[in-house]
Design a protein around this motif. Structure first.
Motif, PDB file in Angstrom:
ATOM      1  N   SER A 169      37.254  44.773  29.102  1.00  0.00           N
ATOM      2  CA  SER A 169      37.679  44.135  30.436  1.00  0.00           C
ATOM      3  C   SER A 169      38.573  42.880  30.321  1.00  0.00           C
ATOM      4  CB  SER A 169      36.018  43.587  30.763  1.00  0.00           C
ATOM      5  OG  SER A 169      35.615  42.759  29.537  1.00  0.00           O
ATOM      6  N   GLU A 193      30.847  46.949  34.768  1.00  0.00           N
ATOM      7  CA  GLU A 193      30.961  45.434  35.126  1.00  0.00           C
ATOM      8  C   GLU A 193      31.494  45.236  36.367  1.00  0.00           C
ATOM      9  OE1 GLU A 193      33.222  43.416  32.068  1.00  0.00           O
ATOM     10  OE2 GLU A 193      32.088  44.330  30.457  1.00  0.00           O
ATOM     11  N   ASP A 229      30.529  44.155  39.522  1.00  0.00           N
ATOM     12  CA  ASP A 229      30.015  43.209  40.354  1.00  0.00           C
ATOM     13  C   ASP A 229      30.911  42.098  39.513  1.00  0.00           C
ATOM     14  OD1 ASP A 229      28.567  44.754  41.801  1.00  0.00           O
ATOM     15  OD2 ASP A 229      26.579  44.089  40.860  1.00  0.00           O
ATOM     16  N   GLU A 230      30.880  41.879  38.236  1.00  0.00           N
ATOM     17  CA  GLU A 230      31.453  40.758  37.944  1.00  0.00           C
ATOM     18  C   GLU A 230      32.968  40.655  37.984  1.00  0.00           C
ATOM     19  OE1 GLU A 230      28.710  42.199  35.883  1.00  0.00           O
ATOM     20  OE2 GLU A 230      29.581  41.694  33.763  1.00  0.00           O
ATOM     21  N   ALA A 283      33.478  39.567  41.605  1.00  0.00           N
ATOM     22  CA  ALA A 283      33.344  38.149  41.698  1.00  0.00           C
ATOM     23  C   ALA A 283      34.615  37.296  41.082  1.00  0.00           C
ATOM     24  CB  ALA A 283      32.143  37.548  40.960  1.00  0.00           C
ATOM     25  N   ARG A 284      35.199  37.827  40.089  1.00  0.00           N
ATOM     26  CA  ARG A 284      36.133  37.124  39.186  1.00  0.00           C
ATOM     27  C   ARG A 284      37.412  37.312  39.865  1.00  0.00           C
ATOM     28  NH1 ARG A 284      36.612  37.438  32.599  1.00  0.00           N
ATOM     29  NH2 ARG A 284      38.942  36.771  32.711  1.00  0.00           N
TER      30      ARG A 284
END
Ligand code: 5AD
Ligand code: SF4
Length: 443
Positions: free
Chosen positions: A60, A90, A92-93, A96-97
């Motif tokens: 990631s 990952e 959703d992260e 969000a990020r």
């Protein structure tokens, strides 16, 4: 997000395994189908797909740094889609990020990219990490591009749950694509230029289906059917688990000439306690016995494998068993990795994680042996006359590159410059081992 103009150019960047390469090709075909063209080498694309891999460390982080480079200092940054296994794990992260990402799409949902792209152009962000069984392939446009050597995904997902591995979570449960869809896709690939097809699956030999007469068949049956396609001259497959290698497949290696003498069969470790902790369902001995049966069927079979060093709790003595199995097999080539804890897998929560320096040292020792064996295998091939499937031009004028039946890279000088021979099966004498490849002479 802002509305943007519809993208005119795209680039798909695939990381990781061949299945991602295959998925990346299918995504590219979808964009071609929509009239979006591939960005030229070195040119900024309007749409970039990062087709990611989650199998080992730092996947990631790599994605975020790539996003940074794609957007930094650009007035009109590209539309960015994150696809593949990092997206699945990952998604959703990521949303969000990173504001720069407008689409997150899992490996089982990428056929929906065109609709997601429409929404992205309108300024909406979408995450789609659904895992619908088998909907994807039927929804994709038919194949349009192929080199001499093509990939064909026949099976996806894995039910084996090796304790270190994230695949059963990111790619989901095993599904086999239907026989008729595979035969059709293989014929199409051959029509557009493929001479060799590599059948792909996370656990490829677990493929099952029904042939045209409704009889239950396994992978050997599928290979036999594909071998009937006249212009298809070579068949390969990867990756297999020792538990799914049946008698029919062993027999197929003995009597189907188009099935190449190469087998990628990961063992991961040579110690039975470690193999058990990995939930591998085979022992060192059962693995060696299985290889013996393959070698009896096909004596010139070249072997390849995957290894993990530093699985939690692995002692020095247990690691020595991995070196022993390497010596016992004599691999033609192999991949080896330091164990990497994957979030959510059982091994990540095990005690006795091995220190990084210990892993480094083990990996070096293992790779030295594997390198030695690869050189020995290539040196032993010198003098053989074999067919090389020419895949592309080399660095030097008139030089051609291709693969031997044993998957060695071979370069030789072609009969005529200008790439006229790409896609040919050239008869070549192997003359000079050079690291991981071989120099050849046209016969
Ligand atoms: N750490 C290190 N290597 C791994 N592999 C799979 N999961 C991990 C992990 N957590 C390796 C295995 C597998 C190959 C595709 O990647 O060797 O066969
Ligand atoms: Fe992962 Fe392969 Fe084990 Fe499946 S068989 S869990 S893909 S290492």
């Amino acid at each position: 997000m802002r509305k943007t103009a519809s993208p005119k150019t795209y680039r798909v960047e695939s990381f990781g395994c061949q299945m991602n390469v295959y998925d990346g090709e299918r995504m590219a075909e979808m964009f071609d189908h929509q009239g979006i063209t591939p960005a030229a080498e070195g040119e900024d694309a309007d749409l970039v797909v990062l087709n990611t891999c989650h199998i080992r460390e730092k996947a990631s982080e790599k994605v975020y740094s790539r996003i940074g480079r794609l957007t930094k200092g650009r007035q009109n940054p590209p539309l960015i889609a994150v696809a593949g296994c990092v997206a699945q794990a990952e998604g959703d992260e990521i949303m969000a990020r990173s504001d720069a990402v407008s689409m997150v799409v899992g490996p089982q949902a990428y056929h929906r990219l065109p609709a997601m792209l429409e929404r992205a152009v309108d300024g909406h962000r979408t995450t789609d990490t659904d895992m619908p069984a088998d909907a994807k392939f039927a929804a994709l446009p038919s194949r349009r591009k192929s080199g001499p050597s093509a990939f064909l995904t026949i099976q996806e997902g894995c039910d084996k749950f090796c304790t270190y591995c994230v695949v059963p979570y990111t790619r989901g449960a095993e599904i086999s694509r239907p026989y008729s869809a595979l035969v059709d896709e293989a014929k199409k690939l051959v029509e557009i230029g493929a001479k060799e097809i590599t059948l792909l699956g996370q656990n490829v030999s677990a493929w099952t289906g029904e042939d045209a007469k409704g009889r239950a068949i396994g992978m050997a049956g599928l290979i036999r059917a594909l071998a009937e396609i006249q212009e298809l001259v070579r068949i390969r497959y990867m990756t297999s688990h020792p538990a799914d290698m049946d008698d029919a497949l062993i027999e197929a290696h003995g009597d189907i000439a188009k099935l190449m003498p190469f087998l990628h069969l990961p063992v991961q470790a040579g110690n039975d306690r470690v193999l058990k902790a990995m939930n591998r369902s085979h022992t060192a001995e059962s693995y060696l016995k299985l290889l013996e049966r393959f070698r009896t069927a096909r004596p010139d079979l070249a072997l390849s494998g995957d290894f993990i060093v530093g699985f939690p709790g692995e002692t020095d003595a247990e690691f020595e068993d991995t070196l022993k199995i390497v010596d016992a097999v004599g691999y033609a080539q192999a991949y080896s990795f330091k164990y990497s804890p994957r979030p959510g897998t059982p091994a990540a929560a095990m005690e006795d994680q091995v220190a990084p320096e210990v892993m480094d040292e083990r990996l070096q020792r293992l790779q030295a042996r594997l390198g030695r064996d690869q050189l020995a295998f290539n040196a032993a091939s010198v003098g053989k006359i074999c067919e090389v499937l020419v895949e592309r031009q080399g660095k030097y004028p008139g030089q051609l590159l291709g693969k031997s039946p044993w998957l060695q890279s071979v370069h030789f000088t072609g009969p005529k410059a200008g790439g006229a021979a790409i896609g040919d099966l050239a008869t070549v004498e192997l003359v000079e081992p050079m690291g991981s490849s071989l120099g050849g002479r046209l016969v």
